[in-house]
Write a protein that holds these residues in place. Structure first.
Motif, PDB file in Angstrom:
ATOM      1  N   LEU A  56       0.721  -1.289   0.041  1.00  0.00           N
ATOM      2  CA  LEU A  56       0.066   0.057   0.172  1.00  0.00           C
ATOM      3  C   LEU A  56       0.714   1.401   0.035  1.00  0.00           C
ATOM      4  O   LEU A  56       0.574   2.358  -0.652  1.00  0.00           O
ATOM      5  N   VAL A  57       1.974   1.296   0.882  1.00  0.00           N
ATOM      6  CA  VAL A  57       2.754   2.524   0.931  1.00  0.00           C
ATOM      7  C   VAL A  57       3.320   2.595  -0.555  1.00  0.00           C
ATOM      8  O   VAL A  57       3.595   3.393  -1.193  1.00  0.00           O
ATOM      9  N   ILE A  61       3.532   5.820  -3.315  1.00  0.00           N
ATOM     10  CA  ILE A  61       4.506   6.515  -4.065  1.00  0.00           C
ATOM     11  C   ILE A  61       4.553   6.425  -5.358  1.00  0.00           C
ATOM     12  O   ILE A  61       5.018   7.414  -6.154  1.00  0.00           O
ATOM     13  N   SER A  62       4.112   5.263  -5.889  1.00  0.00           N
ATOM     14  CA  SER A  62       4.061   4.919  -7.249  1.00  0.00           C
ATOM     15  C   SER A  62       3.101   6.006  -7.991  1.00  0.00           C
ATOM     16  O   SER A  62       3.182   6.529  -9.186  1.00  0.00           O
ATOM     17  N   PHE A  63       2.203   6.171  -7.342  1.00  0.00           N
ATOM     18  CA  PHE A  63       0.977   7.148  -7.801  1.00  0.00           C
ATOM     19  C   PHE A  63       1.459   8.550  -8.383  1.00  0.00           C
ATOM     20  O   PHE A  63       1.310   8.880  -9.439  1.00  0.00           O
ATOM     21  N   ILE A 205       0.372   7.942   3.091  1.00  0.00           N
ATOM     22  CA  ILE A 205       1.726   8.327   3.738  1.00  0.00           C
ATOM     23  C   ILE A 205       2.784   7.994   2.442  1.00  0.00           C
ATOM     24  O   ILE A 205       3.726   8.883   2.194  1.00  0.00           O
ATOM     25  N   GLY A 206       2.361   6.972   1.755  1.00  0.00           N
ATOM     26  CA  GLY A 206       3.149   6.705   0.481  1.00  0.00           C
ATOM     27  C   GLY A 206       3.149   8.096  -0.493  1.00  0.00           C
ATOM     28  O   GLY A 206       4.156   8.402  -1.203  1.00  0.00           O
ATOM     29  N   LEU A 207       1.753   8.458  -0.760  1.00  0.00           N
ATOM     30  CA  LEU A 207       1.642   9.663  -1.519  1.00  0.00           C
ATOM     31  C   LEU A 207       2.427  10.866  -1.002  1.00  0.00           C
ATOM     32  O   LEU A 207       3.272  11.706  -1.739  1.00  0.00           O
ATOM     33  N   PHE A 208       2.523  11.012   0.387  1.00  0.00           N
ATOM     34  CA  PHE A 208       3.235  12.150   0.929  1.00  0.00           C
ATOM     35  C   PHE A 208       4.900  11.935   0.412  1.00  0.00           C
ATOM     36  O   PHE A 208       5.408  12.684   0.080  1.00  0.00           O
ATOM     37  N   PHE A 213       9.703  13.340  -2.697  1.00  0.00           N
ATOM     38  CA  PHE A 213      10.660  12.721  -3.243  1.00  0.00           C
ATOM     39  C   PHE A 213      10.780  13.609  -4.562  1.00  0.00           C
ATOM     40  O   PHE A 213      11.994  14.060  -5.121  1.00  0.00           O
ATOM     41  N   ARG A 214       9.787  13.907  -5.172  1.00  0.00           N
ATOM     42  CA  ARG A 214       9.761  14.666  -6.597  1.00  0.00           C
ATOM     43  C   ARG A 214      10.014  15.896  -6.346  1.00  0.00           C
ATOM     44  O   ARG A 214      10.690  16.736  -6.968  1.00  0.00           O
ATOM     45  N   GLU A 215       9.670  16.543  -4.903  1.00  0.00           N
ATOM     46  CA  GLU A 215       9.854  17.836  -4.733  1.00  0.00           C
ATOM     47  C   GLU A 215      11.471  18.160  -4.528  1.00  0.00           C
ATOM     48  O   GLU A 215      12.081  19.352  -4.816  1.00  0.00           O
ATOM     49  N   LYS A 216      12.120  16.990  -4.174  1.00  0.00           N
ATOM     50  CA  LYS A 216      13.665  17.024  -3.944  1.00  0.00           C
ATOM     51  C   LYS A 216      14.340  16.744  -4.882  1.00  0.00           C
ATOM     52  O   LYS A 216      15.742  16.363  -4.839  1.00  0.00           O
TER      53      LYS A 216
END
Length: 364
Positions: A56-57, A61-63, A205-208, A213-216
């Motif tokens: 699920l996490v 993230i993959s989304f 929380i994975g989306l967060f 990650f993308r922001e960095k």
């Protein structure tokens, strides 16, 4: 290490989680009480079976990197996954009932139902599993990303969902249809195994982390170091809450309270950090490639293994087998699931090779 915008640790974790779920589901359906609850095999499988939260996490993230991340595309994906979930229920439960002599009596009675009652068909058709959770949460994430670019929105929403889940659990207004929606959101029974409260919080929380990650600038070292720090913090808080009041804060695995949710969330973030260490420092090998393949086919594998395991009850029965037999069934259903998914993905190539083997040999 990153290839084509894919994070190999996430693919590894997602592939591993679906393999572990096949083993766990086989144990739950075929193992007897002693094997499930008292044997070393049962304990190991139950520990390894905490793969659903990692899946699920990883999904959250993959989304962020999905090629179909548009609002309309995300809504469509959510709807398709929901439809796949209910189609799976038809294949798992309705088909055996109509064509394989019915589901085993102990299986039906384990859900507290009377064998032969026509309402059983409705119950099993509407049973909520991880696909219903994934579909509904994808729709929710589509709205989150559409109306806010802040990474803190999914984080705050995840924590809010965790904190209120136990208070909302089991609430139903007594209205047909609306009661079922409430069950999907925060149900207390086993008609819905993964209600959105609290399980959608794991995806959020994975989306967060994906947005962070993308922001960095797609800095994987930063991503997994942050996972470790946040994961250890959540794990510590969750364990302390469960020690204070285990019944309220953990409950049972499928209906976790705040402490259990935070602890399990933290544990899986730490596990993802460890997986990244593995994929970073160990050269890609056949085992890794196998798990990456499973990750690419995670939905097909998940549906296929559940259908095969349920159909297998017509042959092997329910809750009746011990160690070596259960291990053999785990291997059997893993191999059958992989084989069917492979055939689904390659049937056109295989068909052409039968019709024109020379052209296939030339192409290779």
């Amino acid at each position: 290490m990153q290839t084509n915008n894919r994070i190999l640790a996430i693919d590894f974790a997602r592939g591993l989680s679906v393999v572990l779920m096949i083993l766990v589901h086989t144990m739950l359906v075929y193992g007897d009480a002693a094997t499930r609850n008292e044997s070393v095999l049962g304990q190991v499988v139950h520990i390894l079976g905490q793969g659903a939260p990692m899946f699920l996490v990883s999904m959250g993230i993959s989304f962020v990197f999905s090629r179909k991340q548009s609002f309309r595309g995300s809504l469509k994906r959510g709807g398709i996954i929901l439809l796949a979930g209910y189609t799976m229920n038809i294949l798992k439960f309705i088909v055996p009932t109509l064509f394989f002599g019915g589901l085993p009596v102990p299986f039906v009675e384990a859900y507290g139902m009377t064998y032969g009652d026509p309402s059983n068909m409705v119950f099993f058709l509407l049973l909520g599993d991880i696909l219903q959770l994934a579909g509904l949460t994808l729709i929710l994430m589509a709205f989150i990303v559409r109306f806010s670019k802040s990474k803190y929105v999914p984080l705050v929403l995840a924590l809010l969902i965790v904190m209120v889940s136990s208070e909302l659990r089991g609430y139903r207004p007594g209205i047909v249809g609306l009661d079922y929606i409430c069950d999907l959101l925060w149900g207390a029974t086993y008609q819905v195994y993964f209600p959105m409260f609290p399980w959608s919080a794991f995806i959020l929380i994975g989306l967060f982390f994906g947005m962070w990650f993308r922001e960095k600038g797609s800095d994987q070292a930063f991503l997994f170091k942050s996972m470790l720090v946040v994961g250890l913090g959540l794990l510590t808080v969750g364990v302390l809450m469960c020690l204070y009041d285990f019944t309220y804060h953990f409950g049972d695995y499928y209906h976790l309270g705040p402490g259990g949710s935070l602890g399990l969330m933290g544990l899986n973030l730490v596990a993802l950090w460890a997986v990244n260490l593995l994929t970073t420092h160990v050269k890609t090998n056949r085992a890794f490639k196998f798990l990456y393949y499973c990750s690419r086919n995670v939905t097909s594998l998940y549906i296929t293994q559940w259908v095969l395991i349920n159909w297998g009850m017509s042959v092997f029965g329910f809750w009746g087998h011990q160690g070596v037999v259960v291990l053999s069934l785990m291997l059997l259903f893993l191999l059958l699931s992989l084989s069917l998914v492979y055939l689904k993905n390659n049937y056109r190539t295989l068909l052409m090779s039968q019709k024109n083997p020379e052209s296939l040999s030339k192409s290779t």
